[in-house]
Design an enzyme around this catalytic site. Structure first.
Site, PDB file in Angstrom:
ATOM      1  N   PHE A  54       1.031  -1.166  -0.189  1.00 46.37           N
ATOM      2  CA  PHE A  54       0.115  -0.123   0.145  1.00 46.37           C
ATOM      3  C   PHE A  54       0.780   1.284   0.013  1.00 46.37           C
ATOM      4  O   PHE A  54       0.310   2.304  -0.563  1.00 46.37           O
ATOM      5  CB  PHE A  54      -0.958   0.020   1.105  1.00 46.37           C
ATOM      6  CG  PHE A  54      -1.892   1.115   1.279  1.00 46.37           C
ATOM      7  CD1 PHE A  54      -2.967   1.328   0.338  1.00 46.37           C
ATOM      8  CD2 PHE A  54      -1.877   1.974   2.422  1.00 46.37           C
ATOM      9  CE1 PHE A  54      -3.816   2.455   0.446  1.00 46.37           C
ATOM     10  CE2 PHE A  54      -2.653   3.145   2.414  1.00 46.37           C
ATOM     11  CZ  PHE A  54      -3.532   3.364   1.731  1.00 46.37           C
ATOM     12  N   TYR A  55       2.020   1.277   0.587  1.00 42.02           N
ATOM     13  CA  TYR A  55       2.877   2.418   0.541  1.00 42.02           C
ATOM     14  C   TYR A  55       3.351   2.811  -0.821  1.00 42.02           C
ATOM     15  O   TYR A  55       4.254   2.089  -1.220  1.00 42.02           O
ATOM     16  CB  TYR A  55       4.141   2.176   1.682  1.00 42.02           C
ATOM     17  CG  TYR A  55       3.699   1.661   2.850  1.00 42.02           C
ATOM     18  CD1 TYR A  55       2.635   1.869   3.551  1.00 42.02           C
ATOM     19  CD2 TYR A  55       4.543   0.801   3.564  1.00 42.02           C
ATOM     20  CE1 TYR A  55       2.491   1.601   4.682  1.00 42.02           C
ATOM     21  CE2 TYR A  55       4.459   0.634   4.929  1.00 42.02           C
ATOM     22  CZ  TYR A  55       3.253   0.856   5.462  1.00 42.02           C
ATOM     23  OH  TYR A  55       2.735   0.503   6.729  1.00 42.02           O
ATOM     24  N   GLY A  56       2.642   3.726  -1.438  1.00 46.88           N
ATOM     25  CA  GLY A  56       3.142   4.266  -2.606  1.00 46.88           C
ATOM     26  C   GLY A  56       2.673   3.424  -3.589  1.00 46.88           C
ATOM     27  O   GLY A  56       3.430   3.477  -4.891  1.00 46.88           O
ATOM     28  N   GLU A  57       1.754   2.588  -3.481  1.00 47.08           N
ATOM     29  CA  GLU A  57       1.318   1.343  -4.406  1.00 47.08           C
ATOM     30  C   GLU A  57       2.470   0.667  -4.838  1.00 47.08           C
ATOM     31  O   GLU A  57       2.782   0.488  -6.016  1.00 47.08           O
ATOM     32  CB  GLU A  57       0.478   2.102  -5.541  1.00 47.08           C
ATOM     33  CG  GLU A  57      -0.795   2.451  -5.181  1.00 47.08           C
ATOM     34  CD  GLU A  57      -1.889   2.843  -6.332  1.00 47.08           C
ATOM     35  OE1 GLU A  57      -1.339   2.899  -7.378  1.00 47.08           O
ATOM     36  OE2 GLU A  57      -2.920   3.022  -5.811  1.00 47.08           O
TER      37      GLU A  57
END
Length: 339
Positions: A54-57
């Site tokens: 999820f972090y920066g996709e």
């Protein structure tokens, strides 16, 4: 650096672990900066790195992968899935379909053939425990993950998942990753007793309370943290909960000064003092941030200091309850509690 056993796995991890959420666009951290942070953290004895798709996709995972290239076996690598990736409605959640794809994507971005810890980023109320646990068990048996855990689960869901694993004879969650700090102590009354009961490792996130306990949020000075620009309402002193946090921070700063500690050392020493906690996740955006947090690696708070903290923020108290992420969905969505 101190080390503790991660739950009942037998794996030894550092009590300060490196969280990579700020790698990339979220923290405006470049690849060179991220690699320097990883280098310095490993040199200091940190041996657990935690990231998420999820972090920066996926950007954070890609940067971590490049930073750890050639030294995969020197560290415990953790990532997470479940949060939405893009607009596709099935690219989220904890179904077998999505977890298989999400893990394969994470392994590709990280440049590894397995992760040590694969975590369900949030409880997915649309998916059964049997569906999720059976998928995770199969991924574990396939050698793609060594262990699996949960993140920010309500206490009753942690219990339910443990019982489902036992009843269905499936692998079980061996860790939980909750939010915990001096200013947000609610998990002491429900989550931490449960993790102790089931022998779960606990990796706490936001031990500096989104910057409130970093020393950068003090009365009479402008708040310039990156988090305050993204979520200004969390630092608006016209809001009662923020006023309470501000007052608590000033009193905590006095306790830290009297103990000869920085506010960061006080905050990280506090979370690691709890018997249920395995490690505190630090999320530095710069090398300067990292070094200020690594200074707490050997901090041990005395009973007098811990008592003073209890007088400022009582055990089991959340000063900003509206920011909790493990609240049962029915309390947030009226349609789930009304016919």
């Amino acid at each position: 650096m101190q080390y503790r056993t991660l739950g009942r796995t037998g794996v030894q991890v550092s009590t300060l672990a490196l969280g990579a959420m700020n790698f990339g666009a979220i923290g405006r951290t470049t690849q060179d900066e991220a690699t320097a942070i990883v280098d310095a953290a490993l040199e200091a004895g940190v041996n657990l790195i935690d990231t998420a798709d999820f972090y920066g996709e996926g950007e954070s995972e890609e940067m971590v992968g490049k930073a750890i290239a050639g030294r995969r076996d020197d560290l415990v690598l953790a990532t997470k899935a479940t949060m939405p990736i893009g607009e596709e409605r099935n690219h989220r959640g904890s179904s077998r379909r999505w977890l298989y794809k999400a893990l394969d994507d994470s392994l590709r971005r990280l440049g590894v053939d397995h992760v040590d810890l694969f975590q369900i980023h949030r409880w997915d109320p649309t998916t059964t425990d049997e569906e999720t646990l059976s998928a995770l068990t199969d991924l574990q048996r396939a050698g793609k993950i060594r262990y699996f855990g949960s993140s920010t689960f309500p206490a009753y869901r942690i219990v339910q998942a443990q019982w489902a694993a036992r009843e269905l004879r499936l692998g079980r969650y061996v860790t939980e990753q909750p939010s915990y700090s001096i200013l947000q102590r609610g998990i002491e009354s429900h989550v931490l007793p449960v993790t102790q009961e089931y022998g779960l490792g606990v990796l706490v996130w936001s031990p500096l309370a989104s910057g409130w306990l970093s020393g950068a949020v003090r009365k009479g000075q402008e708040v310039t943290t990156s988090r305050s620009k993204v979520l200004p309402e969390r630092f608006d002193l016209s809001i009662p909960s923020n006023q309470a946090r501000s007052e608590a921070v000033e009193r905590l700063a006095e306790v830290a000064d009297q103990a000869g500690l920085t506010l960061i050392q006080l905050a990280l020493g506090f979370v690691n003092a709890h018997l249920a906690v395995t490690a505190a996740l630090i999320g530095p955006r710069t090398l300067e941030h990292l070094h200020s947090q690594l200074a707490a690696a050997d901090t041990v708070l005395s009973a007098d200091v811990l008592d003073a903290i209890d007088e400022i923020v009582a055990p089991g108290t959340d000063l900003a309850p509206q920011e909790k992420f493990d609240t049962p969905p029915a309390l947030l969505d009226a349609s789930l509690r009304r016919r």
